[in-house]
Write an enzyme that holds these catalytic residues in place. Structure first.
Site, short mmCIF file in Angstrom:
data_model
loop_
_atom_site.label_atom_id
_atom_site.label_comp_id
_atom_site.label_asym_id
_atom_site.label_seq_id
_atom_site.Cartn_x
_atom_site.Cartn_y
_atom_site.Cartn_z
N THR A 73 0.83 -1.22 0.00
CA THR A 73 0.00 0.00 0.00
C THR A 73 0.86 1.26 0.00
O THR A 73 0.60 2.19 -0.76
CB THR A 73 -0.87 0.01 1.27
OG1 THR A 73 -1.38 -1.29 1.47
CG2 THR A 73 -2.00 0.99 1.18
N VAL A 74 1.87 1.27 0.88
CA VAL A 74 2.70 2.49 0.97
C VAL A 74 3.65 2.59 -0.22
O VAL A 74 3.75 3.64 -0.86
CB VAL A 74 3.50 2.50 2.31
CG1 VAL A 74 4.37 3.74 2.39
CG2 VAL A 74 2.55 2.44 3.51
N ALA A 130 11.68 -3.81 -5.82
CA ALA A 130 11.79 -5.21 -5.44
C ALA A 130 10.46 -5.70 -4.88
O ALA A 130 9.89 -5.06 -3.98
CB ALA A 130 12.88 -5.39 -4.40
N LYS A 168 9.49 0.51 11.96
CA LYS A 168 9.76 0.77 13.39
C LYS A 168 10.23 -0.47 14.12
O LYS A 168 11.06 -0.40 15.02
CB LYS A 168 8.51 1.35 14.08
CG LYS A 168 7.40 0.39 14.29
CD LYS A 168 6.07 0.76 13.68
CE LYS A 168 6.12 1.23 12.28
NZ LYS A 168 4.90 1.20 11.54
N VAL A 183 7.34 6.52 12.81
CA VAL A 183 6.59 6.95 14.00
C VAL A 183 5.44 7.85 13.58
O VAL A 183 5.65 8.92 13.02
CB VAL A 183 7.49 7.73 14.99
CG1 VAL A 183 6.71 8.07 16.25
CG2 VAL A 183 8.74 6.95 15.33
N GLY A 226 -10.99 -3.76 7.92
CA GLY A 226 -9.60 -3.59 7.47
C GLY A 226 -8.82 -2.58 8.30
O GLY A 226 -7.69 -2.24 7.96
N GLU A 228 -5.33 -5.51 11.86
CA GLU A 228 -4.70 -6.65 11.19
C GLU A 228 -5.40 -7.95 11.61
O GLU A 228 -5.96 -8.02 12.71
CB GLU A 228 -3.24 -6.77 11.64
CG GLU A 228 -2.41 -5.53 11.45
CD GLU A 228 -1.96 -5.33 10.01
OE1 GLU A 228 -1.98 -6.32 9.25
OE2 GLU A 228 -1.63 -4.20 9.66
N LYS A 284 7.66 2.50 18.72
CA LYS A 284 7.65 3.95 18.41
C LYS A 284 8.10 4.75 19.63
O LYS A 284 8.82 5.75 19.49
CB LYS A 284 6.23 4.36 17.99
CG LYS A 284 5.82 3.73 16.66
CD LYS A 284 4.33 3.88 16.42
CE LYS A 284 3.89 3.21 15.14
NZ LYS A 284 2.44 3.11 15.00
N GLY A 320 -1.73 4.28 6.92
CA GLY A 320 -2.40 4.40 5.63
C GLY A 320 -1.41 4.74 4.53
O GLY A 320 -0.35 5.32 4.78
N1 HSE Z 1 -0.70 -0.49 13.09
C1 HSE Z 1 -0.30 0.84 13.37
C2 HSE Z 1 -1.46 1.63 13.95
C3 HSE Z 1 0.23 1.59 12.19
O1 HSE Z 1 -2.54 1.09 14.13
O2 HSE Z 1 -1.27 2.79 14.24
C4 HSE Z 1 1.60 1.14 11.79
O3 HSE Z 1 2.50 1.29 12.84
#
Ligand code: HSE
Length: 440
Positions: free
Chosen positions: A28-29, A58, A118, A145, A200, A203, A218, A316
């Site tokens: 996504t990123v 890659a 992180k 972060v 979504g 996770e 973080k 995101g």
């Molecule tokens: N899963 C993290 C969050 C984002 O819910 O903020 C990625 O670090």
């Protein structure tokens, strides 16, 4: 004398070799970073002083469908080749291996690495920072972060002339979303988590988020930047939100507090710091109490600037790409014009101490026998350990017992733990329902 005419950006750049960019990972990123590198190529070139040329992407699987902005000719499964043939390597694979090996390989060539990883930095930061220093390479990690929120830059550069005393914030959007839904809808943790997974937001394996590990990674990075001290993730005390109940939250709300998973890094005396992640009660008047949904917010307290607050989207594709690209433009500018990013700064080497050596307030909810003298005994336990009570509230009556909440004034962590243990041994205390730190 003929005045010197400034060359148009594109003409000036014709004399400068393009900066070669390799991207590791096209999720996504990564996909968003690639799209924006193409769409905003002219802007980025103007800002950095050279064209940014994407030389390789890659991926694990060449057959996975990608957007039209991803040139299939750049895709390869040879991540090592991408990592070792670029001026700037953007690592967006996540996880520890092979990200660690690839980042080390890239740094060894002198390439700048931009990462949002992180977990990798928290587990292997010293090794990576040392490798960067050894080859004169730069390591950027704004995206690691709080996504789009430019707090790494703020601590590393904007506040370089100040002394930070405390950093506290909401750095995990998933848990903030879950706690917010529990508070506003009165739903249970499990119900909200299941919905968040369906939508979504969370996770499939929510462990890193709900057990506080993502926030701890973080917090370690924020502490390192704020206090010029290396902090490993194992030095962060962590508790997550799995055991929080809707009742905890509702009763705290009635008493004027919102429950937030806070990451806190603070100075303890002259020579130590404490770094912790825990569900924490925040008064409704505190700016962090109004951070809703999956948003992140970080408050930085420093000697000269006072209190600063940073707020925004912590995850995101597009928000994280914004942070990655800010690092890419800065890195490219250094490649073209010379100079380095600020290096890891660990000169202060402060001790990292546990919560027992820090000072904070706590709220204990207990179910006690509704009998004469019980509150006096509860108050006595506090007095015995030198803990001053700020308020006592009787919340509910349950089958002949009472639910009582005791909020303390800020006290040493070791004394608060001793009080809690003593309450657990007090026959009139039927059950300790929750023990929660309170932010003043
Ligand atoms: N899963 C993290 C969050 C984002 O819910 O903020 C990625 O670090």
């Amino acid at each position: 004398m003929t005045p010197i005419q400034p060359m148009a950006g594109a003409q000036a750049r014709a004399a400068t070799a393009p900066v070669r960019i390799g991207v590791l990972g096209c999720g996504t990123v990564g996909s968003e970073v690639i799209r924006l590198l193409g769409e905003r190529a002219e802007d980025f070139a103007q800002r950095s002083g050279a064209d940014l040329e994407l030389t390789g992407i890659a991926v694990r699987d060449l057959e996975t469908p990608r957007g039209p902005h991803v040139d299939p000719a750049l895709l390869t499964t040879d991540a090592r080749a991408v990592a070792t043939n670029a001026d700037i390597v953007i690592e967006l694979i996540g996880g520890i291996s092979p990200a660690r090996e690839l980042v080390l390989a890239a740094l060894a060539t002198g390439a700048t690495v931009v990462t949002g990883n992180k977990a990798l930095l928290a587990a292997h930061g010293p090794e990576l920072f040392d490798a960067a220093a050894a080859s004169g390479a730069d390591l950027y990690y704004e995206a690691a972060v709080a996504g789009a929120v430019p707090v790494v830059y703020a601590l590393r550069e904007s506040l370089a002339g100040d002394t930070v005393t405390r950093v506290l914030g909401i750095v995990n959007g998933t848990t903030n979303y879950i706690l917010d839904e529990m508070a506003t809808k009165g739903l249970s943790f499990d119900t909200v988590l299941a919905t968040a997974q369906e939508l979504g937001f969370a996770e499939a394996d929510p462990t890193a988020d709900v057990d506080g590990h993502d926030a701890a990674a973080k917090a370690a990075l924020l502490a390192q930047l704020a206090f010029h001290t290396r902090v490993g993730i194992d030095q962060v005390s962590v508790s997550g939100i799995r055991n929080v109940t809707a009742e905890d939250i509702a009763q705290a709300e009635s008493a004027g507090y919102t429950l937030k998973l806070l990451a806190i890094a603070e100075r303890v005396g002259d020579d130590a710091i404490n770094v912790r992640v825990a569900p924490t009660l925040v008064p409704h008047t505190h700016p962090l109490s109004s951070v809703h949904g999956a948003f992140n917010a970080i408050v930085v307290e420093s000697e000269s600037a006072g209190r600063l607050m940073f707020y925004g989207q912590g995850a995101g594709g597009a928000p994280t790409a914004s942070a990655v690209l800010s690092d890419v433009v800065a890195a490219a500018s250094h490649k073209v014009r010379g100079g380095n990013a600020p290096r890891e700064s660990a000169y202060a080497a402060l001790r990292v101490v546990g919560p027992e050596e820090t000072t904070y307030a706590q709220r204990v909810r207990v179910r006690v026998a509704d009998e004469p003298g019980v509150l006096a005994r509860v108050a006595g336990s506090h007095a015995e350990h030198g803990v001053s009570i700020q308020s006592v509230g009787q919340l509910a009556d349950v089958e002949g017992d009472s639910v009582v909440a005791i909020v303390t004034h800020p006290s040493r962590g070791a004394a608060l733990t001793a009080v809690t243990e003593e309450l657990g041994n007090e026959p009139a205390v039927r059950e300790i329902l929750s023990v929660t730190p309170v932010e003043a």
